[in-house]
Design a protein around this motif. Structure first.
Motif, PDB file in Angstrom:
ATOM      1  N   PRO A  98      24.341 -12.881 -18.949  1.00 44.87           N
ATOM      2  CA  PRO A  98      24.328 -13.239 -20.369  1.00 44.87           C
ATOM      3  C   PRO A  98      23.756 -12.092 -21.205  1.00 44.87           C
ATOM      4  O   PRO A  98      23.033 -11.227 -20.692  1.00 44.87           O
ATOM      5  CB  PRO A  98      23.420 -14.471 -20.419  1.00 44.87           C
ATOM      6  N   ALA A  99      24.069 -12.093 -22.484  1.00 49.89           N
ATOM      7  CA  ALA A  99      23.588 -11.029 -23.369  1.00 49.89           C
ATOM      8  C   ALA A  99      22.068 -11.043 -23.467  1.00 49.89           C
ATOM      9  O   ALA A  99      21.432  -9.994 -23.534  1.00 49.89           O
ATOM     10  CB  ALA A  99      24.215 -11.184 -24.754  1.00 49.89           C
ATOM     11  N   ASN A 100      21.461 -12.229 -23.471  1.00 49.64           N
ATOM     12  CA  ASN A 100      20.010 -12.360 -23.573  1.00 49.64           C
ATOM     13  C   ASN A 100      19.487 -12.923 -22.255  1.00 49.64           C
ATOM     14  O   ASN A 100      19.548 -14.121 -22.014  1.00 49.64           O
ATOM     15  CB  ASN A 100      19.646 -13.267 -24.741  1.00 49.64           C
ATOM     16  N   THR A 101      18.929 -12.062 -21.406  1.00 54.33           N
ATOM     17  CA  THR A 101      18.434 -12.508 -20.103  1.00 54.33           C
ATOM     18  C   THR A 101      17.010 -13.053 -20.175  1.00 54.33           C
ATOM     19  O   THR A 101      16.422 -13.366 -19.147  1.00 54.33           O
ATOM     20  CB  THR A 101      18.495 -11.359 -19.073  1.00 54.33           C
ATOM     21  N   ASP A 102      16.470 -13.176 -21.388  1.00 61.63           N
ATOM     22  CA  ASP A 102      15.135 -13.757 -21.553  1.00 61.63           C
ATOM     23  C   ASP A 102      15.206 -15.278 -21.685  1.00 61.63           C
ATOM     24  O   ASP A 102      14.180 -15.940 -21.761  1.00 61.63           O
ATOM     25  CB  ASP A 102      14.439 -13.172 -22.789  1.00 61.63           C
ATOM     26  N   LYS A 103      16.418 -15.822 -21.748  1.00 56.55           N
ATOM     27  CA  LYS A 103      16.599 -17.265 -21.866  1.00 56.55           C
ATOM     28  C   LYS A 103      17.357 -17.788 -20.652  1.00 56.55           C
ATOM     29  O   LYS A 103      18.005 -17.032 -19.942  1.00 56.55           O
ATOM     30  CB  LYS A 103      17.356 -17.609 -23.151  1.00 56.55           C
ATOM     31  N   TYR A 105      20.283 -19.451 -18.885  1.00 58.96           N
ATOM     32  CA  TYR A 105      21.706 -19.718 -19.026  1.00 58.96           C
ATOM     33  C   TYR A 105      22.289 -19.935 -17.636  1.00 58.96           C
ATOM     34  O   TYR A 105      21.574 -19.879 -16.630  1.00 58.96           O
ATOM     35  CB  TYR A 105      22.425 -18.558 -19.725  1.00 58.96           C
ATOM     36  N   SER A 151      13.249 -20.472 -23.234  1.00 57.32           N
ATOM     37  CA  SER A 151      12.663 -19.168 -22.935  1.00 57.32           C
ATOM     38  C   SER A 151      11.464 -19.314 -22.010  1.00 57.32           C
ATOM     39  O   SER A 151      11.035 -20.423 -21.688  1.00 57.32           O
ATOM     40  CB  SER A 151      12.198 -18.495 -24.232  1.00 57.32           C
TER      41      SER A 151
END
Length: 185
Positions: A98-103, A105, A151
């Motif tokens: 995913p584009a944001n690996t801090d969340k 998914y 998160s």
């Protein structure tokens, strides 16, 4: 009529088995399903067909247990091949991070901590690749649904059979698609 064919009536609107399942699958899961399909098609089905042919050549099929057993097994394998072929056509392979690996998914490895401080490590995967021994849960599971989009250090409350449980997200990480499965399991 009583007997083994009678089942309990369930309201289709409330039956959890009727809920639509997501069509997501990881790259590793899709490769595994293709491998199973290939094995069934190229190895298992021809072997069972040969056994059925040999048993049928022996004569009376009505009292031939070998014929009956192998014919049922062959039909089971054919049904599984049909199901896997159809299911693989429906699946959407998620082959990137995913584009944001801090969340959290799809495909995430998540470490959760309960109120007593005990940790649980899970991975969110597709319906076809759930594995309780590896703690891989379906993206359609209530816990996974509650975790999606959260998160690090977020609290998640999930209704469980023993009452509501609260979990703290203590770690989130991902594995590159196609990476060695044993490194982060």
């Amino acid at each position: 009529m009583k007997g083994r064919n009678m089942t309990r009536w369930r309201d289709p609107a409330k039956d959890p088995r009727q809920e639509p399942k997501s069509n997501l699958i990881t790259l590793e899961g899709a490769q595994r399903l293709r491998g199973i399909l290939d094995h069934l098609s190229r190895v298992k089905r021809p072997a069972l067909s040969a056994k059925v042919g040999e048993a049928a050549a022996l004569g009376d099929r009505s009292e031939n247990a070998d014929y009956t057993y192998n014919k049922k097994e062959l039909n089971r394998v054919i049904a599984r091949i049909r199901y896997l072929t159809k299911r693989l056509d429906e699946l959407q392979v998620v082959d990137r991070l995913p584009a944001n690996t801090d969340k959290v998914y799809f495909g995430a490895f998540v470490t959760l901590e309960d109120e007593q401080g005990e940790e649980m490590h899970i991975r969110i995967v597709g319906h076809d690749e759930t594995d309780t021994t590896r703690h891989w849960i379906s993206v359609d599971a209530p816990l996974a649904k509650a975790l999606l989009g959260k998160s690090l250090d977020d609290e998640v409350t999930v209704a469980a059979p023993g009452g509501e449980q609260t979990w703290l997200i203590s770690e989130i990480h991902y594995r590159l698609p196609g990476a060695d499965a044993e490194t982060d399991a």
